[in-house]
Structure formats: structure tokens, C-alpha cells
Design a protein around this motif. Structure first.
Motif, mmCIF file in Angstrom:
data_model
loop_
_atom_site.group_PDB
_atom_site.id
_atom_site.type_symbol
_atom_site.label_atom_id
_atom_site.label_comp_id
_atom_site.label_asym_id
_atom_site.label_seq_id
_atom_site.Cartn_x
_atom_site.Cartn_y
_atom_site.Cartn_z
ATOM 1 N N LEU A 1 1.397 7.698 -8.286
ATOM 2 C CA LEU A 1 0.245 7.071 -7.390
ATOM 3 C C LEU A 1 -0.297 5.719 -7.750
ATOM 4 C CD1 LEU A 1 -2.153 7.428 -5.461
ATOM 5 C CD2 LEU A 1 -3.429 8.532 -7.176
ATOM 6 N N ARG A 2 -0.230 5.382 -9.326
ATOM 7 C CA ARG A 2 -0.659 4.028 -9.860
ATOM 8 C C ARG A 2 0.304 3.048 -9.189
ATOM 9 N NH1 ARG A 2 0.635 1.418 -13.848
ATOM 10 N NH2 ARG A 2 1.753 3.164 -15.155
ATOM 11 N N LYS A 3 1.729 3.420 -9.369
ATOM 12 C CA LYS A 3 2.543 2.578 -9.033
ATOM 13 C C LYS A 3 2.649 2.005 -7.619
ATOM 14 C CE LYS A 3 5.242 3.136 -13.220
ATOM 15 N NZ LYS A 3 6.717 3.472 -13.793
ATOM 16 N N ARG A 4 2.282 3.088 -6.895
ATOM 17 C CA ARG A 4 2.543 2.847 -5.387
ATOM 18 C C ARG A 4 1.329 2.018 -4.880
ATOM 19 N NH1 ARG A 4 4.849 7.878 -2.188
ATOM 20 N NH2 ARG A 4 6.906 7.847 -3.232
ATOM 21 N N MET B 1 0.750 -1.145 0.029
ATOM 22 C CA MET B 1 0.002 0.202 -0.076
ATOM 23 C C MET B 1 0.818 1.301 0.059
ATOM 24 S SD MET B 1 -3.149 -0.097 -0.112
ATOM 25 C CE MET B 1 -4.476 1.239 0.142
ATOM 26 N N ILE B 2 0.192 2.494 -0.023
ATOM 27 C CA ILE B 2 0.878 3.770 -0.060
ATOM 28 C C ILE B 2 1.591 3.825 1.236
ATOM 29 C CG2 ILE B 2 0.632 6.048 -0.745
ATOM 30 C CD1 ILE B 2 -1.539 5.119 -2.493
ATOM 31 N N ASP B 3 2.802 4.446 1.338
ATOM 32 C CA ASP B 3 3.398 4.840 2.622
ATOM 33 C C ASP B 3 3.250 6.322 2.694
ATOM 34 O OD1 ASP B 3 5.734 2.305 1.604
ATOM 35 O OD2 ASP B 3 4.517 2.113 3.470
ATOM 36 N N LYS B 4 3.780 7.053 1.945
ATOM 37 C CA LYS B 4 3.649 8.561 2.114
ATOM 38 C C LYS B 4 3.357 9.308 0.964
ATOM 39 C CE LYS B 4 7.702 8.605 5.461
ATOM 40 N NZ LYS B 4 9.132 9.112 5.520
ATOM 41 N N PHE B 5 2.287 9.792 0.834
ATOM 42 C CA PHE B 5 1.703 10.695 -0.231
ATOM 43 C C PHE B 5 2.342 12.007 -0.237
ATOM 44 C CE2 PHE B 5 -1.327 8.576 -2.516
ATOM 45 C CZ PHE B 5 -2.052 7.829 -1.420
ATOM 46 N N GLU B 6 3.257 12.548 0.824
ATOM 47 C CA GLU B 6 3.788 13.759 0.677
ATOM 48 C C GLU B 6 4.932 13.778 -0.412
ATOM 49 O OE1 GLU B 6 2.442 12.925 4.799
ATOM 50 O OE2 GLU B 6 3.737 11.782 3.541
ATOM 51 N N GLU B 7 5.642 12.645 -0.574
ATOM 52 C CA GLU B 7 6.290 12.534 -1.925
ATOM 53 C C GLU B 7 5.679 12.731 -3.180
ATOM 54 O OE1 GLU B 7 8.514 8.847 -1.730
ATOM 55 O OE2 GLU B 7 8.844 8.912 0.516
ATOM 56 N N ILE B 8 4.394 12.636 -3.289
ATOM 57 C CA ILE B 8 3.786 12.830 -4.372
ATOM 58 C C ILE B 8 3.442 14.146 -4.637
ATOM 59 C CG2 ILE B 8 1.442 12.407 -5.547
ATOM 60 C CD1 ILE B 8 1.686 9.640 -4.418
ATOM 61 N N LYS B 9 3.425 15.045 -3.552
ATOM 62 C CA LYS B 9 2.918 16.314 -3.721
ATOM 63 C C LYS B 9 4.129 17.287 -4.166
ATOM 64 C CE LYS B 9 -0.626 16.737 -0.476
ATOM 65 N NZ LYS B 9 -1.299 17.474 0.801
#
Length: 81
Positions: free
Chosen positions: A21-24, A1-9
Motif C-alpha cells: 500500500l505504501r509503495k503504491r 496513485m493506486i490502481d487496484k486494491f484487489e491485489e492487496i487483498k
């Protein structure tokens, strides 16, 4: 699952953010496109910068994420001007 969405921002491009996002989420283009209600070819075209990343797509992704409780109510994608 996704760990940290902060990196996406940190990523400036909504397309790059979508790919991350899709890969995470561990989803193929086919799987993710079905989850958000678009065709896999359409999603592929967006990821290859052949079609624009639209407000409608952003809304579908955020709706999916809220439904899956993968993230909180914050919008992951940049606001459209």
C-alpha cells in the motif's frame, strides 16, 4: 496513485499489505508515517517484523485512506481475532 486494491487483498500478511500500500501510494516510510501519525522508526520496525501490526495502526491507516479518498469505506486489512 493506486490502481487496484484487489491485489492487496490477496496478500495474507498485514505487514506485506502495508508495504504494498505504501509503495503504491508512492510514499517513503517517513512520508507515510507522518501521514498516519506514527514515527518513521516505528513504521520501519513494523515493516521489519520487529513490532506487531496492531489494531491501532490498522485504524490509523484506514482513517488516513478514507480522508484521502484513496479507497472506499472497505477495510483493507484482515480482521483481528
Amino acid at each position: 496513485m493506486i490502481d487496484k486494491f484487489e491485489e492487496i487483498k490477496i496478500v495474507e500478511s498485514d505487514v506485506e499489505r502495508l508495504i504494498i500500500l505504501r509503495k503504491r501510494l508512492g510514499k517513503s516510510q517517513y512520508q507515510f508515517s507522518k501521514d498516519i501519525g506514527v514515527s518513521s522508526s516505528y513504521l520501519g520496525q513494523i515493516e521489519n517484523y520487529k513490532y506487531p501490526f496492531t489494531l491501532n495502526l490498522r485504524q490509523k491507516i484506514n482513517k488516513y485512506l478514507r480522508q484521502e479518498r484513496a479507497v472506499d469505506e472497505r477495510d483493507l486489512f484482515s480482521s483481528f481475532k
